[in-house]
Design a protein around this motif. Sequence first.
Motif, PDB file in Angstrom:
ATOM      1  N   ILE A   1       2.579   1.694  -3.527  1.00 36.06           N
ATOM      2  CA  ILE A   1       1.674   2.087  -4.612  1.00 36.06           C
ATOM      3  C   ILE A   1       1.201   3.530  -4.420  1.00 36.06           C
ATOM      4  O   ILE A   1       1.015   4.272  -5.388  1.00 36.06           O
ATOM      5  CB  ILE A   1       0.487   1.110  -4.695  1.00 36.06           C
ATOM      6  N   ALA A   2       1.033   3.961  -3.152  1.00 34.35           N
ATOM      7  CA  ALA A   2       0.578   5.331  -2.894  1.00 34.35           C
ATOM      8  C   ALA A   2       1.680   6.359  -3.082  1.00 34.35           C
ATOM      9  O   ALA A   2       1.416   7.491  -3.490  1.00 34.35           O
ATOM     10  CB  ALA A   2       0.019   5.424  -1.470  1.00 34.35           C
TER      11      ALA A   2
ATOM     12  N   THR B   1      -9.502   7.207  -8.071  1.00 35.27           N
ATOM     13  CA  THR B   1      -8.582   6.078  -7.939  1.00 35.27           C
ATOM     14  C   THR B   1      -9.205   4.798  -8.461  1.00 35.27           C
ATOM     15  O   THR B   1      -8.537   3.982  -9.114  1.00 35.27           O
ATOM     16  CB  THR B   1      -8.161   5.902  -6.472  1.00 35.27           C
TER      17      THR B   1
ATOM     18  N   THR C   1      -4.183   1.147 -11.383  1.00 37.61           N
ATOM     19  CA  THR C   1      -4.451   0.669 -10.031  1.00 37.61           C
ATOM     20  C   THR C   1      -5.104  -0.705 -10.070  1.00 37.61           C
ATOM     21  O   THR C   1      -4.756  -1.602  -9.289  1.00 37.61           O
ATOM     22  CB  THR C   1      -5.378   1.647  -9.292  1.00 37.61           C
TER      23      THR C   1
ATOM     24  N   PHE D   1      -3.090  -4.015  -8.337  1.00 41.70           N
ATOM     25  CA  PHE D   1      -3.617  -4.748  -7.195  1.00 41.70           C
ATOM     26  C   PHE D   1      -4.059  -6.157  -7.572  1.00 41.70           C
ATOM     27  O   PHE D   1      -3.902  -7.091  -6.776  1.00 41.70           O
ATOM     28  CB  PHE D   1      -4.774  -3.984  -6.553  1.00 41.70           C
TER      29      PHE D   1
ATOM     30  N   ASP E   1      -7.810   1.901  -2.748  1.00 42.83           N
ATOM     31  CA  ASP E   1      -6.768   0.869  -2.763  1.00 42.83           C
ATOM     32  C   ASP E   1      -7.221  -0.362  -1.973  1.00 42.83           C
ATOM     33  O   ASP E   1      -6.990  -1.501  -2.382  1.00 42.83           O
ATOM     34  CB  ASP E   1      -5.467   1.421  -2.156  1.00 42.83           C
TER      35      ASP E   1
ATOM     36  N   SER F   1      -1.221   2.762   2.793  1.00 44.84           N
ATOM     37  CA  SER F   1      -1.582   3.885   1.936  1.00 44.84           C
ATOM     38  C   SER F   1      -1.926   5.120   2.762  1.00 44.84           C
ATOM     39  O   SER F   1      -1.459   6.231   2.474  1.00 44.84           O
ATOM     40  CB  SER F   1      -2.774   3.490   1.053  1.00 44.84           C
TER      41      SER F   1
ATOM     42  N   TYR G   1      -9.758  -2.451  -4.013  1.00 42.49           N
ATOM     43  CA  TYR G   1      -9.121  -3.309  -5.006  1.00 42.49           C
ATOM     44  C   TYR G   1      -8.297  -4.400  -4.347  1.00 42.49           C
ATOM     45  O   TYR G   1      -8.194  -5.521  -4.856  1.00 42.49           O
ATOM     46  CB  TYR G   1      -8.243  -2.473  -5.944  1.00 42.49           C
ATOM     47  N   GLY G   2      -7.686  -4.068  -3.193  1.00 44.04           N
ATOM     48  CA  GLY G   2      -6.977  -5.096  -2.446  1.00 44.04           C
ATOM     49  C   GLY G   2      -7.892  -6.212  -2.009  1.00 44.04           C
ATOM     50  O   GLY G   2      -7.540  -7.394  -2.072  1.00 44.04           O
TER      51      GLY G   2
ATOM     52  N   VAL H   1      -2.915  -2.924   3.419  1.00 42.71           N
ATOM     53  CA  VAL H   1      -2.786  -1.960   2.325  1.00 42.71           C
ATOM     54  C   VAL H   1      -3.467  -0.640   2.675  1.00 42.71           C
ATOM     55  O   VAL H   1      -2.984   0.438   2.312  1.00 42.71           O
ATOM     56  CB  VAL H   1      -3.336  -2.543   1.007  1.00 42.71           C
TER      57      VAL H   1
ATOM     58  N   GLY I   1       0.819  -1.212   0.000  1.00 40.73           N
ATOM     59  CA  GLY I   1       0.000   0.000   0.000  1.00 40.73           C
ATOM     60  C   GLY I   1       0.849   1.255   0.000  1.00 40.73           C
ATOM     61  O   GLY I   1       0.549   2.229  -0.716  1.00 40.73           O
TER      62      GLY I   1
END
Length: 208
Positions: A21-22, A124, A130, A134, A55, A161, A58-59, A157, A18
Amino acid sequence: MDSSSPVLVLFAQSLLIGLSIAAPVGQIGVLAIQRTLDHGRAAGLATGLGAAFADAVYGAIGAFGVTGLIAWLLGLRLWLGLFGAAFLLWLAWRIATKPTVRRSTSHAPPGTLLRFVSGTFVLTLSNPTTILSFMAVFGALAGRAPAASPWAMVSGVLVGSALWWLVLAGVVGLLRDRFDERWQRAVNWCSASLLAGLAVWQLAQILS
């Protein structure tokens, strides 16, 4: 070895995912910086938290292996990308045309923080990069994770994030009072240009 150790390790791995990606400065980073300078740390953090919640969504999809939903989302990549690019262009126009504000007295009006959270959440979710990031990473982790650990992945995550956005808003907030109206106008124009450029790049990626 404690039976909870694999879950804790997975939580730590997900937290780092997390965070990683952030952290790259994309459209959400630009928005978080610009809003922190305009309205303070709370506005910047709210902007980032919208992305953190997306996030986590999607995680969760990747962690729980919802294959039908994954296929459906991948099928919508084009339309999601077009929507995201149009949203970015609209945000760029709003920032470029907004009047400057006095930083010492400027705070986000009531209800604005929730709008910042929801706006970046949708933005997002509409980012095809994204989705693919993920799906790939969490699909791989879920394959070798303990059966009871998907929530550890999702919470990891989300925390990772959110931690990045907390740090970013805090650091930028420390510099906020050093920017006068001339610098504010320059930051707004730079932010608008970056967002418009990212929108064009996103369009090029999905249409190529």
